[in-house]
Motif scaffolding. Sequence first.
Motif, short mmCIF file in Angstrom:
data_model
loop_
_atom_site.label_atom_id
_atom_site.label_comp_id
_atom_site.label_asym_id
_atom_site.label_seq_id
_atom_site.Cartn_x
_atom_site.Cartn_y
_atom_site.Cartn_z
N VAL A 1 -58.85 57.44 20.64
CA VAL A 1 -57.70 57.11 21.46
C VAL A 1 -56.56 56.78 20.52
CG1 VAL A 1 -56.77 55.51 23.18
CG2 VAL A 1 -59.17 56.22 23.30
N TYR A 2 -55.43 57.43 20.72
CA TYR A 2 -54.29 57.28 19.81
C TYR A 2 -53.15 56.51 20.48
CZ TYR A 2 -56.70 60.95 17.25
OH TYR A 2 -57.63 61.66 16.56
N ASP A 3 -52.33 55.89 19.64
CA ASP A 3 -51.10 55.27 20.12
C ASP A 3 -50.06 56.34 20.43
OD1 ASP A 3 -51.80 52.44 19.86
OD2 ASP A 3 -51.87 52.86 17.71
N LEU A 4 -50.15 57.46 19.75
CA LEU A 4 -49.20 58.56 19.94
C LEU A 4 -49.86 59.85 19.50
CD1 LEU A 4 -46.21 59.46 20.50
CD2 LEU A 4 -45.80 59.09 18.06
N ALA B 1 -41.79 55.33 19.42
CA ALA B 1 -43.06 54.77 19.89
C ALA B 1 -43.50 53.60 19.02
CB ALA B 1 -44.14 55.85 19.91
N TRP B 2 -43.35 53.72 17.71
CA TRP B 2 -43.76 52.65 16.80
C TRP B 2 -42.93 51.39 17.05
CZ3 TRP B 2 -40.91 50.68 12.50
CH2 TRP B 2 -41.61 49.77 11.72
N ARG C 1 -49.55 48.94 21.31
CA ARG C 1 -50.70 49.50 20.64
C ARG C 1 -51.86 49.54 21.63
NH1 ARG C 1 -46.75 49.87 17.94
NH2 ARG C 1 -46.46 49.25 15.79
N SER C 2 -52.49 50.69 21.76
CA SER C 2 -53.64 50.78 22.67
C SER C 2 -54.66 51.80 22.17
CB SER C 2 -53.15 51.20 24.07
OG SER C 2 -52.50 52.44 24.01
N VAL D 1 -51.98 48.42 13.16
CA VAL D 1 -52.28 49.83 12.92
C VAL D 1 -51.70 50.65 14.06
CG1 VAL D 1 -54.10 51.56 12.71
CG2 VAL D 1 -54.40 49.29 11.66
N PHE D 2 -50.90 51.63 13.70
CA PHE D 2 -50.33 52.57 14.67
C PHE D 2 -51.00 53.90 14.40
CE2 PHE D 2 -46.79 55.34 16.17
CZ PHE D 2 -46.76 54.89 17.47
N PHE D 3 -51.89 54.29 15.30
CA PHE D 3 -52.81 55.42 15.11
C PHE D 3 -52.22 56.66 15.78
CE2 PHE D 3 -57.40 56.95 16.10
CZ PHE D 3 -57.53 57.55 14.85
#
Length: 116
Positions: free
Chosen positions: A84-87, A105-106, A111-112, A45-47
């Motif tokens: 908290v988002y990845d981007l 970024a993807w 991923r964090s 998952v890329f949030f």
Amino acid sequence: MPFSTASHASLAAYANAGNSLILEHILDTDGWLETLRDLLADHDVFFVAVHCPLDVLIEREKRRGDRPAGSARRDYETIHAGKVYDLELDTGEGIDANVERLLAAWRTGARSSSFR
């Protein structure tokens, strides 16, 4: 079963069946983030947060005519709290710049976000 519960379960079913998803979802209800995190735990998952200037949101609220007055401001002030988002993207930066930032970024694989 509430619609949101069924909708979230269907997203997991699509992902579990091997489908890649791009999902636009406003996580404005307590528990939705945690539910999706649990349902999608086995997936990449890329949030991404998408921010928009408050004055633009207020104008959109007025033009739509189906939103309670003040809901744009309320969402602007609360919708991203505790996540908290990845981007994070800003609509003011333009589509081309945001697409480039998102893809770069993807592709890193880092991923964090709240989904980890």
